[in-house]
Enzyme design. Sequence first.
Site, PDB file in Angstrom:
ATOM      1  N   ARG A 110      -7.970  -7.426  -9.034  1.00 34.49           N
ATOM      2  CA  ARG A 110      -8.759  -8.649  -9.219  1.00 34.49           C
ATOM      3  C   ARG A 110     -10.208  -8.274  -9.507  1.00 34.49           C
ATOM      4  O   ARG A 110     -10.566  -7.097  -9.457  1.00 34.49           O
ATOM      5  CB  ARG A 110      -8.721  -9.468  -7.939  1.00 34.49           C
ATOM      6  CG  ARG A 110      -9.115  -8.577  -6.751  1.00 34.49           C
ATOM      7  CD  ARG A 110      -9.455  -9.307  -5.516  1.00 34.49           C
ATOM      8  NE  ARG A 110      -9.433  -8.460  -4.353  1.00 34.49           N
ATOM      9  CZ  ARG A 110     -10.449  -7.749  -3.881  1.00 34.49           C
ATOM     10  NH1 ARG A 110     -11.598  -7.763  -4.524  1.00 34.49           N
ATOM     11  NH2 ARG A 110     -10.341  -7.010  -2.803  1.00 34.49           N
ATOM     12  N   HIS A 165     -15.586  -2.509   8.740  1.00 33.95           N
ATOM     13  CA  HIS A 165     -14.762  -2.152   7.578  1.00 33.95           C
ATOM     14  C   HIS A 165     -14.927  -3.087   6.397  1.00 33.95           C
ATOM     15  O   HIS A 165     -14.098  -3.128   5.507  1.00 33.95           O
ATOM     16  CB  HIS A 165     -13.280  -2.048   7.958  1.00 33.95           C
ATOM     17  CG  HIS A 165     -13.059  -1.032   9.005  1.00 33.95           C
ATOM     18  ND1 HIS A 165     -13.210   0.308   8.777  1.00 33.95           N
ATOM     19  CD2 HIS A 165     -12.761  -1.169  10.323  1.00 33.95           C
ATOM     20  CE1 HIS A 165     -13.004   0.965   9.900  1.00 33.95           C
ATOM     21  NE2 HIS A 165     -12.744   0.091  10.861  1.00 33.95           N
ATOM     22  N   LYS A 172       0.822  -1.214   0.000  1.00 25.50           N
ATOM     23  CA  LYS A 172       0.000   0.000   0.000  1.00 25.50           C
ATOM     24  C   LYS A 172       0.858   1.266   0.000  1.00 25.50           C
ATOM     25  O   LYS A 172       0.451   2.308  -0.515  1.00 25.50           O
ATOM     26  CB  LYS A 172      -0.936  -0.002   1.217  1.00 25.50           C
ATOM     27  CG  LYS A 172      -1.876  -1.209   1.273  1.00 25.50           C
ATOM     28  CD  LYS A 172      -2.685  -1.406   0.003  1.00 25.50           C
ATOM     29  CE  LYS A 172      -3.386  -2.762  -0.032  1.00 25.50           C
ATOM     30  NZ  LYS A 172      -3.750  -3.191  -1.385  1.00 25.50           N
ATOM     31  N   GLU A 193      -2.919   7.017   8.374  1.00 29.91           N
ATOM     32  CA  GLU A 193      -3.588   7.800   7.353  1.00 29.91           C
ATOM     33  C   GLU A 193      -4.624   8.716   7.990  1.00 29.91           C
ATOM     34  O   GLU A 193      -5.306   8.329   8.932  1.00 29.91           O
ATOM     35  CB  GLU A 193      -4.296   6.817   6.434  1.00 29.91           C
ATOM     36  CG  GLU A 193      -4.634   7.336   5.091  1.00 29.91           C
ATOM     37  CD  GLU A 193      -5.042   6.170   4.204  1.00 29.91           C
ATOM     38  OE1 GLU A 193      -4.205   5.689   3.433  1.00 29.91           O
ATOM     39  OE2 GLU A 193      -6.207   5.730   4.320  1.00 29.91           O
TER      40      GLU A 193
END
Lengths: 163, 163, 498, 498
Positions: free
Chosen positions: C292, C235, C116, C200
Site C-alpha cells: 500500500r 514499535h 508474514k 525472529e
Amino acid sequence: MFINYEHENHVYNVTVERRDNQFFVTYDNNEYTVNATELKPGQLKIEVGDRVIKCVISEGEENKFVFIDGNIFKVKRIELTGQKRTGKKESRLSSPISGTVVSVKIKEGDTVKKDDVIMVIEAMKMEYLIRAPYNGAVKKVNFKEKDQIEIGQITAELEGKEA
Amino acid sequence: MFINYEHENHVYNVTVERRDNQFFVTYDNNEYTVNATELKPGQLKIEVGDRVIKCVISEGEENKFVFIDGNIFKVKRIELTGQKRTGKKESRLSSPISGTVVSVKIKEGDTVKKDDVIMVIEAMKMEYLIRAPYNGAVKKVNFKEKDQIEIGQITAELEGKEA
Amino acid sequence: MFKKVLIANRGEIAVRIIKACQEMGIKTVAVYSEVDSRAPHVQIADESINLGDPTPSESYLNIPKIIENAQSVGAEGIHPGYGFLAENPDFAKACQDKGIKFIGPKAEVIRLMGDKIEAKKTMENASVPVIPGYHGLKQDMATLAKEGEKVGFPLLVKATAGGGGKGMRIVNSEDELEQSIESAKRESKSAFGNDSVFLEKYLDKPRHIEFQILADEHGNVIHLFERECSIQRRHQKIIEETPSPAMTKELREEMGKTAVVAAKAVGYTNAGTIEFMVDGNLNFYFMEMNTRLQVEHPITEATTGIDLAKWQLKIANDMELTIKQKDLIQRGHAIECRIYAEDPSNGFLPSIGVLKKVELPNGPNIRNDTGVETNLEITPYYDPMLAKLVVSAENREENINKMIWALSHYVVLGVTTNISFLKKVLEHKEFKKGNITTHFIDNYFEDWIIADKGLPLDAIIALAVYDSIHTRRQEVVRFKEADPHSPWKRVGRWRMGV
Amino acid sequence: MFKKVLIANRGEIAVRIIKACQEMGIKTVAVYSEVDSRAPHVQIADESINLGDPTPSESYLNIPKIIENAQSVGAEGIHPGYGFLAENPDFAKACQDKGIKFIGPKAEVIRLMGDKIEAKKTMENASVPVIPGYHGLKQDMATLAKEGEKVGFPLLVKATAGGGGKGMRIVNSEDELEQSIESAKRESKSAFGNDSVFLEKYLDKPRHIEFQILADEHGNVIHLFERECSIQRRHQKIIEETPSPAMTKELREEMGKTAVVAAKAVGYTNAGTIEFMVDGNLNFYFMEMNTRLQVEHPITEATTGIDLAKWQLKIANDMELTIKQKDLIQRGHAIECRIYAEDPSNGFLPSIGVLKKVELPNGPNIRNDTGVETNLEITPYYDPMLAKLVVSAENREENINKMIWALSHYVVLGVTTNISFLKKVLEHKEFKKGNITTHFIDNYFEDWIIADKGLPLDAIIALAVYDSIHTRRQEVVRFKEADPHSPWKRVGRWRMGV
C-alpha cells in the site's frame, strides 16, 4: 487580581493589575511591568523590558492551553478559599484511557503480586496493561471483558498497602 | 423572507423560508428545496437534490462576499421600498482610485476633446489617467497637483454632453 | 482515467488522495462515520457518504457497506489509503468481483504478503536475505517456546498478519516468552482476526530502512530509494528521513536491486514498500512488504519529485510507467514527523478532546498533510495521528534545523501532543550525528517528561495578562476582595498536597 | 554566520526572509510603518521597529532611519528584499559605511546595473547580445524624437532607472511618441528620482525569459536555469514558470553561459537575475539585470532544490558556493501566480479594504508565500500584491491542472483579486500549448470581465440560505410584512435603472 494556576500538581500564585495596555504582574516576589497586545484572539505579544514573549492561549472546558516558545502547557485556573485542597491521587488501578476491556486476569478473592497484570484495555488499536501497584487481595472487580471503560475509572479494588 | 441582492448593477430577488436545516428558496419562478449546514462560520454545505454547493460567505461593512466554485462575487443586500431606485451613475470624471494627483492638464475655461487626458493620479506606484468622457469646456477643476484624492471623488466638471 | 473514485479512509491520507484525484480531474467520494461528519476529508470531497456507527467494523472496515455505496454512486475505483482495509485481500477481491478497480496490488499478492511466514519463504526462494527465526505453522505454546529457545534471546514475537507494531513483542529472556506470546496473539486476533505469530532473531544496532517501489501492470518495476524509519516508539515510526544517514552508494544500489527483485518475485503491481532491517555491519534482511501507500511516502516525493499518489491512480488505470530507474535522482534531504495526540511523558498514551486551536507552520519546503483543524474533536475510535509535518532542504543538517523551526511554530491546543518530544529527539546530539537505531527512543528517552522544570516564568506572565484581559470586571472585584490574610495569597509556586 | 539581521521590507518577501534566517539560527528584526503594525512579518520576527508614517519615503524608503535602527539593535546585516531599497546603491553604500553588511551585490554594481544605458554598454563590450535602440545621454525631446524614428515603430520608451513596468511605454506610431516620453519621464522621476529614458526596438513574438544567477565573493558564478515570465499585465509579471515551454537544451546552455558571462563582466556577487528578451526565432537579447532576489525566485527553488534566500545569507557571510554548475538539475515544472488585490475587469485597478477571510489552498508541492491574513487591511500605500502561489509537479500539463485546482480553492474575501482571471489565463488553450508572448494578456484578455453572466444560481441560493441563518428573527418578520403588492416583489433578476 489574584490568580492561582495549577500545572502538573503544582500551584502558581500570581497577581496582575492592568492599566490600559500595561500590566503589573507579581510572581515569586518579583514585579514585572509588561506591555501587551492581543494581536488575534488568544495570540498575545508581550514586552517585558527588552524581551518579547509571543504566545497563543486557548481555553478548553476545564483547562487553558498555553503555546509558548514551541512548548505547550496545560494549566487549570483554580480558586483557593483558604482551605488546603488535596490533590487528586493518581491511582495505578485507574484506567489511563477510554476503551474496551479485552481481558480480565483476576477475580474477587485472588491474591496478586505487585506488577501482576490485572486487566488489559484496548483503545485506538493499542493494548494497555493495568498492573497491580502493590501486593494484595482482590476485593472487587469493576469491569468484565468487552465492557467500555472511561479514562480515570477504577478497574478493581485491592486490599493491601502501597509499598 | 424576501431579499434583494445587488450585483454589478443587477438586482436579484429571492425568497427563502427555513424549517430546521431545510430551506425553501424561490428564484425566477423556481422553488428549490435545499438542506444546508454551516460547517464553520460562513462556510456552508448546501445540498440541492443530488448536487452539493460548497461556499464561503463573508460580510464586509457594506458588501457580502461569496466564494463559490473558485469564483468570488461581491454582493450587496439592498432594501427596496417600492420606489424605483436609480443606480449610481459611473462617471468617467471620478477618480478610480485613492491616491495623489501628480499632474493636472487643464484649467478653467479650457476646451477639451473626448479622450484628452485631464488629470494624472498616482496610487500604489502606478499612474492612472483621467480622460475627458466627451468634448466640452472645463467648468471647474477640483484638485491641484500633489492633492490627495479619494476613490469616487470628481476630478473636474465639464460642460458639454455625452456622445 | 477514472471519472470517480471512492476513498475508503479518513484523516490526512483521505485528504491527500482526494486532492490528488481532484488535480487529475477525478471526482471524489468520501466515506465517514458519524463522529467524522465534519472532518476535512468530508468537507473537501465532491460527494460524501455516511457509514454510520463510528466503530471501525461498522464503518471504515465494513466491506459490504463500502462496496454497496461505491456501486450506488458509480465509483469506478476505490483507493484504500493505509490502515483499515488497505491490506485486506478480501476487500481487494470484493472490489474486483463487483467490477470496481481496487487501487493497489492484486488480492492474491496482498494475501501472500500479508502472511508474514509465507512472505519470508517466498523471499528466501527469490534469494532475498531474511532474518533467522521460526515461521512454522505449529502455533501451540510448547512448539513456540522450544523454537524461541532455538532462535535465542533477545527475540521478537510478531503477529503473522500484523503491521505497525500491533501484535509485536520483544522478549529478553525465557521467563517472559509465554506471556508475550499470549498477549501478541490476543492483540493480533483483535486487530486482524488471526492469532498466528512467528519468532525472529533480534538484531544488534538494528535500523529499519525501507525501499519504495512502483510497479505498473506491464511488468515495469522501479525503486525510489530508501527511507530511514528507525525512530520508533512502541514499535511505531514517528520520525522518518531520506536519504538514510547510514547509507552508502553501493549499499543503496544493492538494496534497491533487491527490492525490485522482491517485488518482481510476487508479481507486484502499484505502489509498495519493501521493509528491511539493517544491522550494525550493514547486513540487510527482508522484513516485510507493505502492499500500500505508506504513511511516510511524502519524504520520497520530496526527494525524487515523483507524486506517488497520482502514480497509484495512473497505474490502476493501466498506464505504463514513464519514469525510468536511471532518470530518478534522490535530491536534498527530507524528514517527516508524525504529529500524534498522545502523551510522551506518560507512555505515549493517546489523548482525546476538542482541538481548540490548530495553526500549522508554513514556508518553502514545508508540507503539512493533515486531516484535522480547529474545533474538530479527537475521538478514541481511531488512530491518534493528527497530521504529518514534512520538510526538505539541501542537506541533512539544514533540514534538521528547519524541522526544529517548524515544530517550534506548530500550534495544537486542546489535546496533548508529541510535538515537544519530537523536537527533543531532533535536538539530540546522537540524532544529529545520524547514530540512530530502532532502540533510539528507549535508549535516550525512556523517562522523558515534558517541562520537567514546571511552568516557565513567561507562561505565567502570559497567562496572567490573558486572564487580566479576559476576566469580566465583576470577577476582578471578587478576586480583589478575597481575604488578604489567606495563607494562599503568597505569590509563587508550591506543590499540591498529594 | 550573522547573529542578527534586519529585514528592510514588508509583506510576503519579509516573511520569507525572516523564516530563512530563523531556520539558520539568525535573529531577525522587522521594520514596519504604522499601518503595518499587525502585519505577519511583524508578528513572526524576533524584534520589530516602528518606522512611523506609512508614506514609503518616511518609512520603508527612509535610509537614515533604517540604518540608525539597525545600528541601535545591533543588526550585523540588512536584507533589502525586492522593491523599496533593494536596488538603491546609496542604501548599499550607507550600510557599508556604517559597517553593516548589505545582503546583495556591491553598491557600485547596483549603480552600474541600475543605469540601463550603462548596463547595456557594459554588456555589449562583454559580447552579450543587446536589443537595438537609443541609449544616449541627450534627453531633450528633439533628440529622443529623432532617435525614436531611427529605431522605428513599434518601440519601447523605458526609464533608465526603471524596473517592473514603471516608467515604461510602448509607442506604436510617431504621433504618440512625445506624450509617452513625457509620461514615462514623470513616472520615473516620481518612482526613482531620475527621469532619464531610453528607446528600444520592440520585438516580434517577444518572450521574457530570465536566468537566475548565484555568485559568491570568491569568484564562483553559477546559473540556476531559466524562468519564463512572459505573462504580464501592464508590463508586470503575473504568471511565471520554469522550464520555459520555448526552451531547447541547446538554447538553455547558451543563454545560461551568457548569463554567467554577464554576471562576471560586472563582478557580480550574491543572487541576481539576467533578463533576456527572446523573439519568435529564438534570438535572445540582454534586457537588464536585477540585482536582488526576484519575486518569482520560488519556481527556481522548486525545480532546483536550492534555497536562494539562504544562499544570499551564506554568500554575504563570505561562504563559498558549494554547488557546482554540473551538479545542478532542473527537475519537474513549477508555476507561480501572483495574487493581487486588483480588478482585472477594470484595468487591473488596485483594490483596497479589509481582508474578511483568507484561506489558502494547501497540499503536496503547493507553496504559499504570503504577507497577509484574515482581518488585515490592504492600504493604498504599497504594492497591491497579497501573496504568491507556487505549485510544482512532474510536468507542465499536470502542473497547470494543479495550479487551476489550487486557484479554485484560494479564498480571499474583502477585496477584489485577480484569482479568477489567473485561472482563466491558465485554462486558455494557447497558454496550455505554451504559445505565449509578452502580449498574451493584451491579445486574449483585453476586455475580460469577471462573471459576465452575472450571479450564478448557486450563489443566489447560498446567499439566501446564509441570510436565512443569520438574519435575526425580528428582521425576518419585517421582511415578511413588506407590502405584498410591491412591484419589486417579483422574484428574479433585473438591471437597475442607469
